[in-house]
Motif scaffolding. Structure first.
Motif, PDB file in Angstrom:
ATOM      1  N   SER A  49      62.333  38.290  54.623  1.00 36.45           N
ATOM      2  CA  SER A  49      60.939  38.086  54.219  1.00 36.45           C
ATOM      3  C   SER A  49      60.252  37.018  55.071  1.00 36.45           C
ATOM      4  O   SER A  49      59.044  37.057  55.246  1.00 36.45           O
ATOM      5  N   GLU A  50      61.016  36.067  55.601  1.00 31.39           N
ATOM      6  CA  GLU A  50      60.432  35.054  56.476  1.00 31.39           C
ATOM      7  C   GLU A  50      60.132  35.602  57.864  1.00 31.39           C
ATOM      8  O   GLU A  50      59.152  35.221  58.483  1.00 31.39           O
ATOM      9  N   GLN A  64      56.994  40.811  58.482  1.00 32.36           N
ATOM     10  CA  GLN A  64      55.787  40.978  57.686  1.00 32.36           C
ATOM     11  C   GLN A  64      55.818  42.365  57.057  1.00 32.36           C
ATOM     12  O   GLN A  64      56.233  43.343  57.683  1.00 32.36           O
ATOM     13  N   GLN A  65      55.370  42.470  55.817  1.00 36.76           N
ATOM     14  CA  GLN A  65      55.253  43.769  55.163  1.00 36.76           C
ATOM     15  C   GLN A  65      54.030  44.494  55.714  1.00 36.76           C
ATOM     16  O   GLN A  65      52.982  43.882  55.903  1.00 36.76           O
ATOM     17  N   SER A  79      56.829  31.688  59.741  1.00 43.16           N
ATOM     18  CA  SER A  79      55.874  32.646  59.204  1.00 43.16           C
ATOM     19  C   SER A  79      56.130  34.005  59.825  1.00 43.16           C
ATOM     20  O   SER A  79      56.715  34.117  60.896  1.00 43.16           O
ATOM     21  N   SER A  80      55.693  35.030  59.121  1.00 48.22           N
ATOM     22  CA  SER A  80      55.908  36.393  59.598  1.00 48.22           C
ATOM     23  C   SER A  80      55.056  36.661  60.821  1.00 48.22           C
ATOM     24  O   SER A  80      53.843  36.627  60.760  1.00 48.22           O
ATOM     25  N   GLN A  81      55.699  36.886  61.929  1.00 43.64           N
ATOM     26  CA  GLN A  81      55.012  37.172  63.175  1.00 43.64           C
ATOM     27  C   GLN A  81      55.494  38.490  63.773  1.00 43.64           C
ATOM     28  O   GLN A  81      55.224  38.781  64.916  1.00 43.64           O
ATOM     29  N   PHE A 124      56.860  42.770  62.718  1.00 44.05           N
ATOM     30  CA  PHE A 124      57.150  43.819  61.750  1.00 44.05           C
ATOM     31  C   PHE A 124      57.664  45.041  62.493  1.00 44.05           C
ATOM     32  O   PHE A 124      57.460  45.206  63.693  1.00 44.05           O
TER      33      PHE A 124
END
Length: 169
Positions: free
Chosen positions: A63-64, A67-68, A123-125, A127
């Motif tokens: 999850s980190e 990104q969804q 942070s999500s960078q 996917f």
């Protein structure tokens, strides 16, 4: 073999790379899985190497790092349309892999850190979203459009073979 498709954008025109063969997808997924594994191992070590939370560590790392990406798919007799919400990603950060029965959307942004920053959270960078399609598409006839953080893919279905009927003379 790769083909860059023109992207219609409300602000500027850029290209999204569409790759027609998925040979390098496996290597990318292995590398992504390795980054998740390393982050999960970091959580394990931070807990004092106590066992029993492996799955929780994995999901937290995932999850980190990922990104969804919500998607919406619609179908007509001739094509599929896929809409994916990719806010914050530019066309240069997106890659679409088209196979005969699947489509994969991959986005990755480089995170820049200031020299003055003392603390930052992950942070999500990135996917990766793969969608299996019920019917075959023509990978050569994929179009991609990015507008206000929404990626729209038009996927043309392969025309079914015409049935020939034998007529008696």
């Amino acid at each position: 073999m790769s083909t860059a498709l023109a992207v219609r954008s409300s602000t500027e025109s850029k290209n999204i790379t569409v790759i027609l063969q998925k040979n390098d997808l496996f290597e990318e997924l292995v590398a992504l899985t390795d980054r998740i594994r390393q982050r999960a191992f970091g959580f394990f070590q931070n807990r004092g190497a106590s066992r029993g939370n492996d799955l929780e560590d994995w999901f937290k790392a995932e999850s980190e790092l990922l990104q969804q990406v919500p998607v919406e798919m619609s179908e007509t007799d001739e094509a599929y349309t896929v809409r994916a919400e990719v806010p914050g990603f530019d066309a240069k950060n997106l890659t679409v892999r088209a196979g005969q029965n699947s489509i994969c959307i991959h986005g990755k942004k480089e995170q820049k850190k200031d020299k003055e920053t003392e603390y930052t959270e992950v942070s999500s960078q990135e996917f990766c979203r793969c969608i299996d399609l019920p019917l075959a598409i023509d990978p050569n006839k994929v179009s991609a459009h990015l507008d206000n953080g929404v990626l729209k893919l038009d996927l043309q279905k392969v025309a079914p073979a015409k049935k020939l009927e034998a007529k008696a003379a």
